[in-house]
Design a protein around this motif. Structure first.
Motif, short mmCIF file in Angstrom:
data_model
loop_
_atom_site.label_atom_id
_atom_site.label_comp_id
_atom_site.label_asym_id
_atom_site.label_seq_id
_atom_site.Cartn_x
_atom_site.Cartn_y
_atom_site.Cartn_z
N ASP A 23 49.89 34.35 38.64
CA ASP A 23 48.52 33.84 38.78
C ASP A 23 47.59 34.76 38.01
OD1 ASP A 23 46.04 32.95 39.55
OD2 ASP A 23 46.51 32.82 41.69
N GLU A 26 44.19 35.82 39.88
CA GLU A 26 44.38 36.86 40.88
C GLU A 26 44.66 38.20 40.20
OE1 GLU A 26 45.10 39.16 44.26
OE2 GLU A 26 43.97 37.31 43.97
N HIS A 29 41.37 39.68 38.88
CA HIS A 29 40.54 40.16 39.99
C HIS A 29 41.13 41.45 40.57
CE1 HIS A 29 37.30 37.31 40.60
NE2 HIS A 29 38.13 36.32 40.31
N ASP A 33 38.99 44.87 40.91
CA ASP A 33 38.77 45.47 42.23
C ASP A 33 39.38 46.86 42.33
OD1 ASP A 33 37.45 43.20 43.02
OD2 ASP A 33 39.10 42.39 44.21
N ILE A 188 35.86 28.90 41.79
CA ILE A 188 35.88 29.98 42.77
C ILE A 188 34.46 30.38 43.16
CG2 ILE A 188 36.48 32.40 43.11
CD1 ILE A 188 38.97 31.82 41.33
N LYS A 192 32.95 30.11 46.86
CA LYS A 192 32.41 31.28 47.53
C LYS A 192 31.03 30.98 48.11
CE LYS A 192 32.38 34.95 45.01
NZ LYS A 192 32.41 35.78 43.78
N PHE A 207 34.63 35.67 49.41
CA PHE A 207 35.72 35.82 48.46
C PHE A 207 36.97 36.38 49.14
CE2 PHE A 207 37.89 38.32 45.05
CZ PHE A 207 38.32 37.22 44.30
N ARG A 211 40.59 34.60 49.20
CA ARG A 211 41.72 35.33 48.65
C ARG A 211 42.79 35.57 49.70
NH1 ARG A 211 40.68 40.94 45.35
NH2 ARG A 211 42.66 41.06 44.22
N ALA A 214 44.68 32.35 50.32
CA ALA A 214 45.58 32.04 49.21
C ALA A 214 46.85 32.88 49.29
CB ALA A 214 44.87 32.28 47.88
N ARG A 215 46.69 34.16 49.61
CA ARG A 215 47.86 35.04 49.69
C ARG A 215 48.74 34.66 50.88
NH1 ARG A 215 45.60 41.17 48.43
NH2 ARG A 215 45.53 40.97 46.16
N LYS A 220 47.71 29.55 44.78
CA LYS A 220 46.86 30.15 43.76
C LYS A 220 45.40 30.09 44.23
CE LYS A 220 49.79 29.44 39.73
NZ LYS A 220 49.88 28.92 38.35
N LEU A 221 44.66 31.14 43.88
CA LEU A 221 43.28 31.25 44.32
C LEU A 221 42.45 30.07 43.84
CD1 LEU A 221 41.14 33.00 45.71
CD2 LEU A 221 40.87 34.24 43.56
#
Length: 250
Positions: A23, A26, A29, A33, A188, A192, A207, A211, A214-215, A220-221
């Protein structure tokens, strides 16, 4: 001081681009992060070139940056653009002085948002430059040699991962993935806003909910964001500790 265990964990995650359901949204991001977290800066933003060589803002960390004017100016001028164009790191330890001369639109906007210093690291492998990561700080002064090495190492591992994935699946696949990332980013951001409004939480919390769902659901996000917008996943379901696999009607 950099958390060695967290840094090693991040390197492993950034290197794992060969899985079948990779993905890219992801992945990018994660890079943004973790860079902000491990380098110890207040915000980070990632620029990537689209198939036509135009820079696009793909991922950001921190509400302060997302709500600020630098968010909109980032692809027009600034350290990220310079790092991408030159293929070399860019630093500005004091935006309030020299920054205004270098970037007459970007620097005042960044200063108004509370940022006092910026650095940018190109996503470069040999002669290929895919984009740039910009690091924002609210206090003036140099980033520091250790922090810069950490940022450079994270970006290099991520760049190798993207290029490696491209070499196995051909250039067209990467171009399609990056285009997909651009399209997914719009969805996204919409999701959000919807989640933040309905759950009465801030954008970072919204977010994190998207996320996390999705996990947990192994989705997929971008797919989760689209399902939320279309009403196939309710905002309350995002807070469920055991989401069912796949979008469904609330």
């Amino acid at each position: 001081m950099v958390n060695a265990d967290r840094l090693a964990e991040t390197f492993v995650e950034l290197a794992d681009t060969l899985v079948e359901d990779f993905d890219v949204v992801e992945f990018l991001h994660l890079l943004t992060d973790r860079s902000a977290e491990l380098v110890g800066v207040d915000a980070a933003a990632l620029l990537l070139a689209d198939p036509h060589g135009r820079l696009e803002l793909i991922a950001t960390s921190g509400d302060r940056l997302r709500a600020a004017e630098p968010h909109r100016l980032h692809t027009v001028e600034g350290p990220g653009v310079d790092a991408f164009t030159t293929g070399a790191p860019v630093d500005e330890p004091n935006l309030r002085t020299d920054g205004h001369r270098r970037w007459p639109r970007f620097a005042p906007a960044a200063g108004a948002a509370g940022f006092a210093a910026v650095d940018a690291v190109p996503m470069r492998l040999r002669t290929d430059v895919l984009g740039a990561l910009t690091l924002f700080r609210t206090s003036p002064g140099p980033l520091g040699a250790t922090a810069l090495r950490t940022a450079t190492s994270l970006v290099e591992v991520a760049t190798i991962g993207l290029v490696q994935h491209r070499s196995l699946h051909h250039h067209q696949v990467l171009a399609e993935q990056l285009q997909s990332a651009l399209t997914s980013r719009v969805g996204i951001e919409q999701a959000k806003g919807l989640v933040a409004e309905r759950l009465q939480i801030d954008m970072d919390g919204a977010f994190a909910a998207l996320r996390g769902f999705a996990r947990a659901a192994n989705l997929k996000l971008g797919d989760v964001a689209r399902a939320v917008i279309e009403g196939r996943i309710s905002t309350r379901q995002l807070l469920s500790p055991n989401p069912r696999r796949g979008p469904h009607r609330p």
